[in-house]
Write an enzyme that holds these catalytic residues in place. Structure first.
Site, PDB file in Angstrom:
ATOM      1  N   GLU A  35     -10.806  -7.998 -22.963  1.00  0.00           N
ATOM      2  CA  GLU A  35     -10.403  -7.184 -24.099  1.00  0.00           C
ATOM      3  C   GLU A  35     -11.561  -6.311 -24.570  1.00  0.00           C
ATOM      4  O   GLU A  35     -12.725  -6.686 -24.464  1.00  0.00           O
ATOM      5  CB  GLU A  35      -9.941  -8.089 -25.247  1.00  0.00           C
ATOM      6  CG  GLU A  35      -8.648  -8.811 -24.907  1.00  0.00           C
ATOM      7  CD  GLU A  35      -8.148  -9.723 -26.016  1.00  0.00           C
ATOM      8  OE1 GLU A  35      -6.930  -9.712 -26.248  1.00  0.00           O
ATOM      9  OE2 GLU A  35      -8.947 -10.428 -26.647  1.00  0.00           O
ATOM     10  N   CYS A  53     -16.547  -2.359 -29.183  1.00  0.00           N
ATOM     11  CA  CYS A  53     -17.033  -3.698 -28.845  1.00  0.00           C
ATOM     12  C   CYS A  53     -16.625  -3.986 -27.405  1.00  0.00           C
ATOM     13  O   CYS A  53     -15.436  -4.031 -27.082  1.00  0.00           O
ATOM     14  CB  CYS A  53     -16.410  -4.687 -29.828  1.00  0.00           C
ATOM     15  SG  CYS A  53     -16.924  -6.381 -29.546  1.00  0.00           S
ATOM     16  N   CYS A  94     -16.218 -17.009 -21.059  1.00  0.00           N
ATOM     17  CA  CYS A  94     -17.622 -17.249 -21.416  1.00  0.00           C
ATOM     18  C   CYS A  94     -17.945 -18.700 -21.107  1.00  0.00           C
ATOM     19  O   CYS A  94     -17.105 -19.572 -21.282  1.00  0.00           O
ATOM     20  CB  CYS A  94     -17.828 -16.962 -22.910  1.00  0.00           C
ATOM     21  SG  CYS A  94     -19.566 -16.997 -23.419  1.00  0.00           S
ATOM     22  N   CYS A 152     -19.336 -22.030 -27.531  1.00  0.00           N
ATOM     23  CA  CYS A 152     -19.657 -22.153 -28.947  1.00  0.00           C
ATOM     24  C   CYS A 152     -18.400 -22.702 -29.635  1.00  0.00           C
ATOM     25  O   CYS A 152     -17.290 -22.247 -29.366  1.00  0.00           O
ATOM     26  CB  CYS A 152     -20.052 -20.799 -29.529  1.00  0.00           C
ATOM     27  SG  CYS A 152     -21.531 -20.151 -28.733  1.00  0.00           S
ATOM     28  N   CYS A 155     -15.832 -20.381 -31.429  1.00  0.00           N
ATOM     29  CA  CYS A 155     -15.432 -19.128 -30.766  1.00  0.00           C
ATOM     30  C   CYS A 155     -14.252 -19.336 -29.828  1.00  0.00           C
ATOM     31  O   CYS A 155     -14.260 -20.233 -28.979  1.00  0.00           O
ATOM     32  CB  CYS A 155     -16.626 -18.549 -29.994  1.00  0.00           C
ATOM     33  SG  CYS A 155     -16.219 -16.992 -29.182  1.00  0.00           S
ATOM     34  N   GLY A 206     -17.912 -12.911 -23.513  1.00  0.00           N
ATOM     35  CA  GLY A 206     -18.988 -13.200 -22.561  1.00  0.00           C
ATOM     36  C   GLY A 206     -20.378 -13.135 -23.153  1.00  0.00           C
ATOM     37  O   GLY A 206     -20.583 -12.679 -24.271  1.00  0.00           O
ATOM     38  N   GLU A 207     -21.335 -13.603 -22.357  1.00  0.00           N
ATOM     39  CA  GLU A 207     -22.739 -13.583 -22.757  1.00  0.00           C
ATOM     40  C   GLU A 207     -23.447 -12.516 -21.909  1.00  0.00           C
ATOM     41  O   GLU A 207     -23.677 -12.720 -20.716  1.00  0.00           O
ATOM     42  CB  GLU A 207     -23.351 -14.977 -22.528  1.00  0.00           C
ATOM     43  CG  GLU A 207     -24.859 -15.044 -22.654  1.00  0.00           C
ATOM     44  CD  GLU A 207     -25.418 -14.399 -23.924  1.00  0.00           C
ATOM     45  OE1 GLU A 207     -24.952 -14.696 -25.031  1.00  0.00           O
ATOM     46  OE2 GLU A 207     -26.343 -13.560 -23.794  1.00  0.00           O
ATOM     47  N   SER A 242     -25.712  -8.304 -28.053  1.00  0.00           N
ATOM     48  CA  SER A 242     -25.734  -9.566 -28.797  1.00  0.00           C
ATOM     49  C   SER A 242     -25.847 -10.740 -27.846  1.00  0.00           C
ATOM     50  O   SER A 242     -25.111 -10.829 -26.871  1.00  0.00           O
ATOM     51  CB  SER A 242     -24.453  -9.678 -29.628  1.00  0.00           C
ATOM     52  OG  SER A 242     -24.435 -10.891 -30.344  1.00  0.00           O
ATOM     53  N   SER A 291     -27.086 -14.386 -32.141  1.00  0.00           N
ATOM     54  CA  SER A 291     -26.103 -15.234 -32.817  1.00  0.00           C
ATOM     55  C   SER A 291     -26.789 -16.526 -33.225  1.00  0.00           C
ATOM     56  O   SER A 291     -26.800 -17.495 -32.471  1.00  0.00           O
ATOM     57  CB  SER A 291     -24.930 -15.510 -31.871  1.00  0.00           C
ATOM     58  OG  SER A 291     -24.246 -14.307 -31.614  1.00  0.00           O
ATOM     59  N   LEU A 292     -27.367 -16.533 -34.399  1.00  0.00           N
ATOM     60  CA  LEU A 292     -28.163 -17.687 -34.843  1.00  0.00           C
ATOM     61  C   LEU A 292     -27.253 -18.798 -35.377  1.00  0.00           C
ATOM     62  O   LEU A 292     -27.247 -19.903 -34.857  1.00  0.00           O
ATOM     63  CB  LEU A 292     -29.178 -17.235 -35.901  1.00  0.00           C
ATOM     64  CG  LEU A 292     -30.194 -18.292 -36.323  1.00  0.00           C
ATOM     65  CD1 LEU A 292     -31.066 -18.728 -35.158  1.00  0.00           C
ATOM     66  CD2 LEU A 292     -31.053 -17.786 -37.485  1.00  0.00           C
ATOM     67  N   HIS A 293     -26.509 -18.511 -36.407  1.00  0.00           N
ATOM     68  CA  HIS A 293     -25.448 -19.387 -36.935  1.00  0.00           C
ATOM     69  C   HIS A 293     -25.887 -20.714 -37.551  1.00  0.00           C
ATOM     70  O   HIS A 293     -25.073 -21.377 -38.198  1.00  0.00           O
ATOM     71  CB  HIS A 293     -24.376 -19.681 -35.883  1.00  0.00           C
ATOM     72  CG  HIS A 293     -23.743 -18.454 -35.283  1.00  0.00           C
ATOM     73  ND1 HIS A 293     -23.409 -17.349 -36.025  1.00  0.00           N
ATOM     74  CD2 HIS A 293     -23.398 -18.155 -34.002  1.00  0.00           C
ATOM     75  CE1 HIS A 293     -22.871 -16.444 -35.232  1.00  0.00           C
ATOM     76  NE2 HIS A 293     -22.855 -16.899 -34.004  1.00  0.00           N
ATOM     77  N   ASN A 339     -13.678 -16.420 -38.545  1.00  0.00           N
ATOM     78  CA  ASN A 339     -12.311 -15.997 -38.249  1.00  0.00           C
ATOM     79  C   ASN A 339     -11.592 -17.130 -37.533  1.00  0.00           C
ATOM     80  O   ASN A 339     -11.969 -17.489 -36.422  1.00  0.00           O
ATOM     81  CB  ASN A 339     -12.318 -14.771 -37.333  1.00  0.00           C
ATOM     82  CG  ASN A 339     -12.834 -13.547 -38.055  1.00  0.00           C
ATOM     83  OD1 ASN A 339     -12.342 -13.191 -39.119  1.00  0.00           O
ATOM     84  ND2 ASN A 339     -13.852 -12.916 -37.488  1.00  0.00           N
ATOM     85  N   CYS A 346     -14.249 -10.822 -34.681  1.00  0.00           N
ATOM     86  CA  CYS A 346     -15.295 -11.573 -33.962  1.00  0.00           C
ATOM     87  C   CYS A 346     -14.789 -12.942 -33.575  1.00  0.00           C
ATOM     88  O   CYS A 346     -14.267 -13.678 -34.410  1.00  0.00           O
ATOM     89  CB  CYS A 346     -16.509 -11.812 -34.856  1.00  0.00           C
ATOM     90  SG  CYS A 346     -17.338 -10.346 -35.375  1.00  0.00           S
TER      91      CYS A 346
END
Ligand code: SAH
Length: 387
Positions: free
Chosen positions: A115, A128, A135, A139, A142, A190-191, A222, A244-246, A323, A366
């Site tokens: 997407e 984006c 991925c 996470c 996600c 994906g990363e 990112s 992406s610390l989180h 989200n 996201c």
């Protein structure tokens, strides 16, 4: 030459030129294009000019066939058309959110899907882009991580997302001002740092001054924190970095971003500190998803500020309200907690805006991306089995 696999409906494309096989042009570097043209019999002395011409038509004007390339002789156009293709990923569905966000589900040559999301704002338009099908990072918050199939996208498939979006927005030839796509973020599925070479090649094509010509300052990559690749990202691609610390404590980050078990917060922040070009003009963005009672306390905010100062990182923070997606194991923080967190970080001199979720009604926000048709296919398979 692993890059020649963008969707060409007629044939399976292979890098080896067979009689019925056409080589995909989108996604080739200038050098690869020159080699491919030489192999197709274009004389050495005119190679540079041909690359220049084709590059202009494909990336500046958005040509999808050789017929329109009027600066090239008709004979030559026919020869090129017999050996080369200029393709786009196939659009399976195109959705528009009530807030104007647009999402496309794309089908690749091998049937896999990804997407892309376009987010128009008053002063900018951000595309984006996905870097992988699925991925591997898993996470916990996600949606993409729950998709089983994973493979790297080719440069053609990454650039193809930009080309497709410009087709859809009617944005050819590349306008000098008043562009709709002003920014690109490698923040889709994906990363990107697990697909470094292909992402690098694709972004160099997007930045090429004679084509799409998007400035490196308007591109952000990112990463969830693939520490060993971060320096090369700065040196070889030289785009803005988002991390992406989180979470600010290893126990929590180990749980929600499992990659942290490999590269701890200390290593990650040291790599950020060393990121080439990290200076005040080019701050690193830290993404922080707000999860209720998980990472959203005032103590977490304090620790975040302490860490960013201790590591002396020119930073800004993006607070992303979580989200939700079907079956997600977390809840979004309360608006009060989000505000208190944001205020604390701001008061200590670090910008920490709260991101308004965009495109939630079409699952384009996201962490919501996942090729929905996987589910559909499963349902169909179920039916087939039952029949
Ligand atoms: N793998 C890269 C690129 C994905 S970017 C990375 O991790 O940075 C997608 C961004 O959305 C990441 O910051 C990710 O952590 C965030 N995200 C994922 N799921 C989310 C969710 N459900 N709600 C809000 N943000 C989410």
């Amino acid at each position: 030459m692993s890059s020649l696999t963008l969707n060409t409906p007629e044939t399976a494309v292979s890098p080896v030129l067979g009689l019925s096989e056409r080589v995909e042009i989108v996604g080739l570097s200038r050098e690869q294009l020159a080699d491919a043209l030489a192999e197709a019999g274009v004389p050495q002395r005119s190679l540079k000019m041909r690359v220049q011409q084709i590059w202009h038509w494909v990336y500046y004007r958005g040509a999808t066939s050789f017929d329109t390339m009027t600066t090239i002789s008709k004979d030559m156009r026919e020869q090129l058309a017999a050996r080369f293709a200029i393709s786009r990923p196939e659009i399976v569905t195109a959705q528009i959110s009530s807030d104007g966000t647009r999402k496309w589900l794309l089908k690749l040559a091998d049937g896999q899907e990804v997407e892309s999301v376009f987010i128009p704002e008053e002063d900018r338009g951000t595309l984006c882009v996905s870097s992988q099908v699925g991925c591997t990072l898993n996470c916990r918050f996600c949606h993409t991580g729950t998709q089983r199939l994973v493979r790297n996208l080719t440069p053609a498939e990454i650039v193809g997302q930009v080309m497709m979006t410009r087709d859809e927005l009617g944005e050819w030839p590349s306008p000098p001002d008043g562009r709709q796509i002003t920014n690109i973020v490698m923040m889709g599925m994906g990363e990107p740092l697990y697909n470094f070479e292909n992402v690098k090649q694709a972004l160099h094509i997007v930045m090429d001054a004679e084509g799409i010509a998007l400035s490196k300052r308007r591109i952000t990559l990112s990463t969830a924190g693939v520490v060993p690749m971060m320096a090369r990202c700065g040196e070889e691609i030289d785009v803005n970095l988002a991390v992406s610390l989180h979470a600010v404590r290893d126990e929590i980050r180990d749980e929600i971003v499992p990659l942290n078990r490999k590269y701890k917060i200390d290593e990650l922040l040291s790599a950020c500190r060393a990121y080439p070009g990290a200076k005040n003009a080019r701050r690193i963005t830290f993404e922080y998803v707000m999860l209720k009672d998980k990472n959203d306390s005032l103590d977490d905010a304090k620790e975040l500020v302490r860490l960013l100062k201790a590591y002396d990182i020119p930073a800004k923070v993006n607070l992303i309200p979580f989200n939700p997606w079907p079956g997600s194991p977390y809840e979004c923080s309360t608006p009060k907690a989000v505000k208190a967190f944001s205020d604390y970080v701001f008061e200590h001199g670090i910008s920490a805006p709260v991101r308004t979720p965009r495109g939630q009604d079409i699952m384009a926000a996201c962490g919501q991306l996942k090729s929905a048709s996987v589910k559909l296919k499963k349902a169909l398979r179920g039916e087939a089995n039952a029949a």
